[in-house]
Every structure is written in structure tokens, then in C-alpha cells.
Enzyme design. Structure first.
Site: not given
Ligand code: UFG
Length: 338
Positions: A119, A143, A147
């Protein structure tokens, strides 16, 4: 001796199931090993399924004794950043100790080829964007650390035991199979695109925008969304790459483009024709403002190029799957977040 198979740990999960499907379509025999704690039996439509847990070294040993495994694709892991901060030891047990059991069984059976599901979380807070593979790996949550530890163990197996391994560091996996048969189905769902699609269906209170005061073009976080079928294609290429490479290699799998949370929501509104209710909320702990991956190395060395990762293709396929998921849920009686 039985025909050689590709072992896919976690093959009943989101990315593993797409890889299983693509390998099967290419004529490979696959063996899925999954405890079905977070994966779905419905996703294992190709190859053989063995239910089992990597944390149980005896089960892993039996798996290798009973099957002629040639290559391993290792997906099985917990993958929620937020949960990892509440239950870190569970993450180390599953993601790290599970990998130790797998590596030992590979060594004992002379299985030397591994493609590892890693990741962008291994990088932590990134400096220069797009992020390259030689960026410092300094994860900021358990997490990401789990990894990184797994990557380091694999690197050591390459260095000292003659393993060949490729670690694929995904940015934001998204979308679903183009025919809508398999897709993203998490419990709980925390990822942006499926949550926005839920809201498009009128379920729940609407989308929470987790921070609108970031130093980005519209104040919301920017992420590099990469289509799950593009990821699957990279795994097939990584497996071929192992034939002619040596030691350990790592590749970023990103699109090279970033989209903000607001851009994602407005694309969903356009594609689904539905209005999304949204509210601006506080930032989520640990969210970097912007994460974009450079895929130059994967392009040059694997010949990989994302072809489905335009935001519209991602959302169109995810939407098609989302509508099918409703039918699947009605049939199985399970709720959408299971
Ligand atoms: N977000 C919102 N509202 C929500 C959910 C997410 O605004 O209800 C935003 C988050 O703040 C983020 C973006 O949407 O900025 C994407 O969020 P996700 O949860 O879809 O994905 P992440 O970027 O947090 O997570 C991803 C991968 C993980 C990895 C991570 C590394 O899914 O496996 O990036 O930072 F570890």
C-alpha cells in the site's frame, strides 16, 4: 504430481477476487485461501476455495502439503487505517505473523515466487508528489507499519533465501469489474466512492466531507484513484516479471492524477443523475492532504498502463456493481455493509 496452481491468499476479497478472475481467464489454475472473515464466498467463482487462516501455521503447512503451489499472490490482510489505530496488535498478528507463516511454508516447500499486496500507506506523509518508489518509507499508522514490516521480511527472504518477489503499492483502489459481477463490498464501508454511491441511492444521512480546509485546489483531500481491473492487470504482469528478474522489486500502482473529494462527488452526481446530500465535517485523523503516485517505474519495467482509471470509468463500473450488490443482498439477506 498435480498440476501447478497459483495460490491467492485473500482471494475472496476485493482486489484478490479481481486478480483471481483475470488469472483464470488467462488459463491459470488458481487456489484461493481465505478465512471469509472479510471476504465473500460469492466472489470465488473461479478456481478452488480452501477456507483457512494464515495465522494458523498448521493450516498453512497443510495447504502447501496438499497442493502443488508454484507462485503465491498474497492479499490476505486487515486493511482499515482507522481500525489499525484501535487494534494494532490484531493488525500485526494478521498482517505480519500471517505473512511469517506464509513465508515459512513457501521456504519449506521451495516456492520462491511471490507477488505481495502492499500500500501507499508504507510511505506515510509524503513530501514531493507524485510519490516515487524510492520515497522514504515512514508509515504513520499500524496498518502502514504492518505492510512495511511484511515488505522488509520479504526483502530479507529475497536477500538471504533466494526468493523473487514483487511488492505492489496501491494508491486508492476503486471501481468494479466492468460487467458488474464483483466489486467493493466492505464491512464497515469507510471508502469514499462506495459511500457516495450509497448516498446516491438515498441511503444514510448523506456524505460527510472529512475536512474542507486542506491546502488543495478546493480545500478537500486529493487522492489517486486506480481501477481494480488495472490493478489486476499489474499483478499478472508482476508474476511474469518474476520469471526474468531477481530479488525484490517494488512498484507504485497509481494513476498519476489526483481528484478531490468534491470532484468525486460531483462526478457521481453527473453519472448517476442523482443529487448527493453532503455536509462538511472535521478532518479525519491521519489523512494526508494529497497522495498521488508516480507509475513511471511500473510503466517502464512491467509495461503497465492504467486504461480504466479515468474517474468516470471508475464511477460507472462502481455504480453498476452497486446496483447489482443491492440484488445480491436481497438474495442473501445480508445487509450492504456486510
Ligand atoms: N472521505 C470523506 N468522507 C468519507 C470517506 C472518505 O471525505 O466518508 C475522504 C477522506 O478524508 C480521504 C478521501 O475521501 O481524503 C479518500 O478516503 P478513503 O477512505 O476512500 O481512502 P484513503 O485515502 O483514506 O485510504 C487509502 C486506502 C488505504 C491506504 C490509504 C493510505 O484505502 O488502504 O489510502 O493513506 F492505506
Amino acid at each position: 504430481m498435480a498440476e501447478e496452481v497459483i495460490l491467492i491468499t485473500g482471494g475472496a476479497g476485493y482486489i484478490g477476487s479481481h486478480v483471481n478472475r483475470m488469472l483464470s481467464a488467462k488459463g491459470y489454475r488458481t487456489l484461493v485461501f481465505d478465512n471469509l472473515e472479510r471476504g465473500h464466498r460469492e466472489f470465488v467463482r473461479w478456481g478452488l476455495l480452501v477456507e483457512g487462516d494464515l495465522r494458523d501455521a498448521g493450516q498453512v503447512r497443510s495447504l502447501f502439503a496438499e497442493h502443488n503451489i508454484g507462485t503465491v499472490m498474497h492479499f490476505a490482510a486487515y486493511a482499515y487505517v482507522g481500525e489499525s489505530m484501535i487494534k494494532p496488535s490484531e493488525y500485526y498478528r494478521n498482517n505480519v505473523a500471517g505473512t511469517v507463516n506464509l513465508l515459512n511454508a513457501m521456504l519449506e516447500n521451495g516456492v520462491m515466487h511471490l507477488v505481495f499486496s502492499s500500500s501507499c500507506a508504507v510511505y506515510g506523509h509524503a513530501g514531493a508528489q507524485p510519490i516515487r518508489e524510492d520515497h522514504t518509507r515512514r508509515p504513520v499508522n499500524p496498518y502502514g507499519r504492518s505492510k512495511l514490516m511484511a515488505e522488509q521480511m520479504i526483502e530479507d527472504c529475497c536477500r538471504f533465501h533466494g526468493f523473487k518477489a514483487v511488492s505492489l503499492r496501491y494508491f486508492n483502489a476503486a471501481g468494479a469489474s466492468c460487467d458488474g459481477i464483483i466489486g467493493e463490498w466492505h464491512d464497515p464501508e469507510t471508502h469514499l466512492i462506495p459511500l457516495v454511491l450509497e448516498a446516491a441511492c438515498g441511503r444514510g444521512p448523506g456524505v460527510q466531507i472529512l475536512g474542507a480546509d486542506y491546502p488543495t485546489r478546493d480545500g478537500t483531500c486529493v487522492r489517486d484513484y486506480i481501477h481494480v481491473e488495472d490493478l489486476a492487470d499489474a499483478h499478472c504482469r508482476a508474476m511474469d516479471y518474476l520469471d526474468d528478474s531477481s530479488g525484490f522489486s517494488a512498484f507504485n500502482l497509481g494513476n498519476g492524477n489526483g481528484y478531490s473529494v468534491l470532484q468525486v462527488i460531483s462526478a457521481v452526481e453527473r453519472i448517476t443523475g442523482r443529487k448527493i446530500e453532503m455536509e462538511i465535517c472535521d478532518r479525519r485523523d491521519g489523512d494526508p492532504a494529497c497522495l498521488i503516485g508516480s507509475h513511471d517505474k511500473a510503466r517502464e519495467q512491467l509495461g503497465w498502463k492504467p486504461v480504466l482509471s479515468e474517474l468516470d470509468s471508475i464511477i460507472e463500473t462502481a455504480w453498476k456493481w452497486h446496483l447489482n450488490l443491492d440484488k445480491l443482498v436481497a438474495k442473501t439477506g445480508r445487509n450492504t455493509s456486510q
